[in-house]
Write a protein that holds these residues in place. Structure first.
Motif, mmCIF file in Angstrom:
data_model
loop_
_atom_site.group_PDB
_atom_site.id
_atom_site.type_symbol
_atom_site.label_atom_id
_atom_site.label_comp_id
_atom_site.label_asym_id
_atom_site.label_seq_id
_atom_site.Cartn_x
_atom_site.Cartn_y
_atom_site.Cartn_z
ATOM 1 N N ALA A 1 0.786 -1.159 -0.133
ATOM 2 C CA ALA A 1 -0.135 0.059 -0.066
ATOM 3 C C ALA A 1 0.739 1.081 -0.034
ATOM 4 C CB ALA A 1 -1.018 -0.063 1.289
ATOM 5 N N LEU A 2 0.494 2.191 -0.592
ATOM 6 C CA LEU A 2 1.260 3.541 -0.718
ATOM 7 C C LEU A 2 0.381 4.538 0.024
ATOM 8 C CD1 LEU A 2 2.190 3.297 -4.423
ATOM 9 C CD2 LEU A 2 3.688 2.798 -2.228
ATOM 10 N N LEU A 3 1.093 5.587 0.347
ATOM 11 C CA LEU A 3 0.576 6.860 1.048
ATOM 12 C C LEU A 3 1.111 8.025 0.246
ATOM 13 C CD1 LEU A 3 -1.149 8.526 3.138
ATOM 14 C CD2 LEU A 3 0.891 8.358 4.534
ATOM 15 N N ALA A 4 0.223 8.665 -0.444
ATOM 16 C CA ALA A 4 0.769 9.809 -1.254
ATOM 17 C C ALA A 4 0.494 11.260 -0.605
ATOM 18 C CB ALA A 4 0.261 9.968 -2.652
ATOM 19 N N LEU A 5 1.361 11.856 0.054
ATOM 20 C CA LEU A 5 1.099 13.166 0.582
ATOM 21 C C LEU A 5 1.321 14.377 -0.599
ATOM 22 C CD1 LEU A 5 3.675 12.677 3.592
ATOM 23 C CD2 LEU A 5 1.280 12.386 3.531
ATOM 24 N N VAL A 6 0.120 15.001 -0.672
ATOM 25 C CA VAL A 6 0.139 15.769 -1.821
ATOM 26 C C VAL A 6 -0.205 17.048 -1.508
ATOM 27 C CG1 VAL A 6 -0.755 13.819 -3.256
ATOM 28 C CG2 VAL A 6 -2.737 15.208 -1.973
ATOM 29 N N GLU A 7 -0.044 18.045 -2.274
ATOM 30 C CA GLU A 7 -0.653 19.622 -2.466
ATOM 31 C C GLU A 7 -1.840 19.531 -3.112
ATOM 32 O OE1 GLU A 7 0.948 23.156 -4.526
ATOM 33 O OE2 GLU A 7 2.021 22.933 -2.224
ATOM 34 N N GLN A 8 -3.074 19.578 -2.845
ATOM 35 C CA GLN A 8 -4.402 19.338 -3.568
ATOM 36 C C GLN A 8 -4.830 20.684 -4.083
ATOM 37 O OE1 GLN A 8 -6.068 16.491 -4.379
ATOM 38 N NE2 GLN A 8 -7.280 17.937 -5.798
ATOM 39 N N GLU A 9 -5.025 20.716 -5.272
ATOM 40 C CA GLU A 9 -5.585 21.930 -5.827
ATOM 41 C C GLU A 9 -7.190 21.860 -6.171
ATOM 42 O OE1 GLU A 9 -6.029 25.820 -7.101
ATOM 43 O OE2 GLU A 9 -4.083 24.970 -6.304
#
Length: 119
Positions: free
Chosen positions: A82-90
């Motif tokens: 499993a992956l966790l993507a830490l993102v900057e959401q627009e």
């Protein structure tokens, strides 16, 4: 140590779940699937790329809606499945125009909508 997407554990369909989380607030935004190529594209471009099971093709988040996800950091869980993507959401992350796909809570045995669509 260099990262190789092939080192991850994919399911029988060649997919791995990826949770997208806002890097600044910790808010869980959505879950989608990735293939090894989607993982590689995400790491290479910094634009989060998923695999659309319904369309059978790659899906760069925000490519058509403008609601993009810029990768800040990709994390791999202890089992590498499993992956966790830490993102900057627009804009909204959910196709319902809500900030998060997790807008329904189960409280006292019933479902409660806890987030309205963004205008």
């Amino acid at each position: 140590m260099s990262f190789d997407p092939a080192s991850l554990k994919y399911d029988a369909n060649g997919l791995i779940p990826c949770i997208a989380q806002d890097h600044a607030t910790g808010e869980v935004l959505m879950m989608a699937w990735m293939t090894p190529e989607a993982v590689a594209r995400t790491v290479a471009t910094g634009r989060v790329t998923y695999w659309s099971r319904s369309r059978g093709t790659f899906w760069v988040k925000g490519e058509t809606s403008g609601h993009t996800q810029r990768l800040v950091e990709l994390r791999v869980d202890c089992d590498r499945d499993a992956l966790l993507a830490l993102v900057e959401q627009e804009g909204p992350a959910c196709h319902t125009n809500r900030r998060s796909c997790f807008y329904t809570a189960v409280r006292d045995g019933g479902e409660v909508v806890i987030s309205e669509p963004m205008v």
